[in-house]
Write a protein that holds these residues in place. Structure first.
Motif, short mmCIF file in Angstrom:
data_model
loop_
_atom_site.label_atom_id
_atom_site.label_comp_id
_atom_site.label_asym_id
_atom_site.label_seq_id
_atom_site.Cartn_x
_atom_site.Cartn_y
_atom_site.Cartn_z
N LEU A 210 0.82 -1.21 0.00
CA LEU A 210 0.00 0.00 0.00
C LEU A 210 0.86 1.26 0.00
N LEU A 211 1.93 1.25 0.78
CA LEU A 211 2.81 2.43 0.84
C LEU A 211 3.54 2.63 -0.49
N ILE A 212 3.97 1.53 -1.10
CA ILE A 212 4.66 1.64 -2.40
C ILE A 212 3.72 2.22 -3.45
N VAL A 213 2.50 1.71 -3.49
CA VAL A 213 1.53 2.19 -4.49
C VAL A 213 1.15 3.64 -4.22
N LEU A 214 0.99 4.00 -2.95
CA LEU A 214 0.65 5.39 -2.62
C LEU A 214 1.76 6.33 -3.05
N ALA A 215 3.01 5.96 -2.77
CA ALA A 215 4.14 6.81 -3.16
C ALA A 215 4.22 6.92 -4.68
N ALA A 216 4.02 5.81 -5.38
CA ALA A 216 4.06 5.83 -6.84
C ALA A 216 2.93 6.70 -7.39
#
Length: 322
Positions: A210-216
């Motif tokens: 979730l954090l990776i996708v949010l940052a992307a």
């Protein structure tokens, strides 16, 4: 009372026509068309390239969410579906229509994991909205002391942030999930929604994804905001990119509201209302919004080509009759 799809589409067409008629009454049509016709093609080409490249990034976000649930899909195939979703979004209400197409296509590929297929797309949409609000907050912080005419924007940002926080709290609430599990066997709605809800709730255990996708999402949407700025530059606007950083995320949220067909009219009205706060006349603002729409439509062309090829290929493979 449920409104049938033909009636809903007819209402959206009427609303689009009414909004566009009002906007045409507000602007100088001849000057607006002159601005569009004389726009800088290199700026528009750069904006188009941004949308094409970032579409691959959007598909990668989808891939990360699927992989976190054990569904390994090739990036090229997901990118193809993303473009097809864009093409569908040109005729279906807002980008939600494109999401439905992607969900259906992936569900056909993995029929035993339909809930997870739908959950990944919906979670991607949720995180997209969260990333949009993060960008709005960044833009507003950067605008402090520079612009004093965006008070309404600040209020809207706070309201949307609270609404999203409540939605996320409900989605990941153990109590809500337990209620659905207990009632799922007796309530028809809960039964039909259960697999999807389980898929969404399962992301509670995937914080890294979730954090990776949010940052992307934040990075990709920022890059796409530059495409809006390029559309303004194409018609000769000299507005600071910071204005678009504040404007862009709100535009992305407005485009999700299915008032009109593919946001037609609402988008242009938003451009006029927002850019007008910074001294941009209605003609130039309308032209900027129209060119941005043209770029998004052009982004759907690869998806249309994929759909056309898919419909022709079976016919091409048939043996010729003697």
């Amino acid at each position: 009372m449920t409104v049938s799809r033909p009636v809903r589409i007819a209402l959206q067409v009427l609303v689009s026509a009414a909004v566009l008629a009002y906007l045409f009454w507000q602007v100088d049509i001849r000057r607006t068309f002159d601005l569009i016709a004389s726009s800088n093609g290199w700026y528009l080409l750069a904006a188009y390239a941004i949308f094409l490249v970032t579409t691959v990034g959007m598909a990668w976000r989808w891939q990360v969410l699927l992989a976190s649930k054990g569904l390994r899909e090739p990036l090229m195939w997901l990118t193809k579906l993303y473009f097809i979703g864009y093409a569908a979004g040109q005729v279906l209400p807002t980008s939600i229509g494109g999401d439905t197409v992607r969900i259906a296509a992936h569900a056909r590929r993995v029929p035993d994991a339909k809930g997870e297929a739908a959950g990944a797309v919906l979670m991607e949409r949720v995180l997209g909205s969260a990333g949009t609000l993060v960008l709005v907050a960044i833009g507003l912080v950067l605008a402090i002391g520079r612009y004093n005419n965006i008070r309404e924007v600040v209020i809207l940002e706070i309201a949307l942030s609270v609404a999203l926080a409540l939605a996320l709290a409900l989605m990941f609430s153990r109590r809500t999930n337990s209620w659905l599990q207990e009632r799922g066997g007796t309530r028809r709605l809960a039964r039909g929604f259960r697999s999807l809800w389980d898929a969404l709730h399962g992301y509670r255990d995937q914080p890294r994804a979730l954090l990776i996708v949010l940052a992307a999402t934040v990075v990709l949407q920022f890059i796409r905001i530059l495409a809006i700025w390029l559309c303004g530059e194409a018609v000769g606007l000299t507005v600071s990119p910071l204005v678009y950083i504040v404007m862009g995320p709100l535009l992305f949220l407005v485009m999700l509201i299915p008032f009109t067909i593919n946001g037609l009219g609402v988008r242009e009205a938003f451009f006029i209302a927002f850019l007008g706060r910074f001294g941009v006349d209605a003609d130039a603002a309308f032209a900027t919004g129209f060119l941005f729409y043209a770029v998004t439509v052009a982004t759907a062309l690869p998806g249309g080509a994929f759909l056309l090829w898919g419909s022709l290929r079976p016919a091409l493979m048939r043996p010729r009759e003697e």
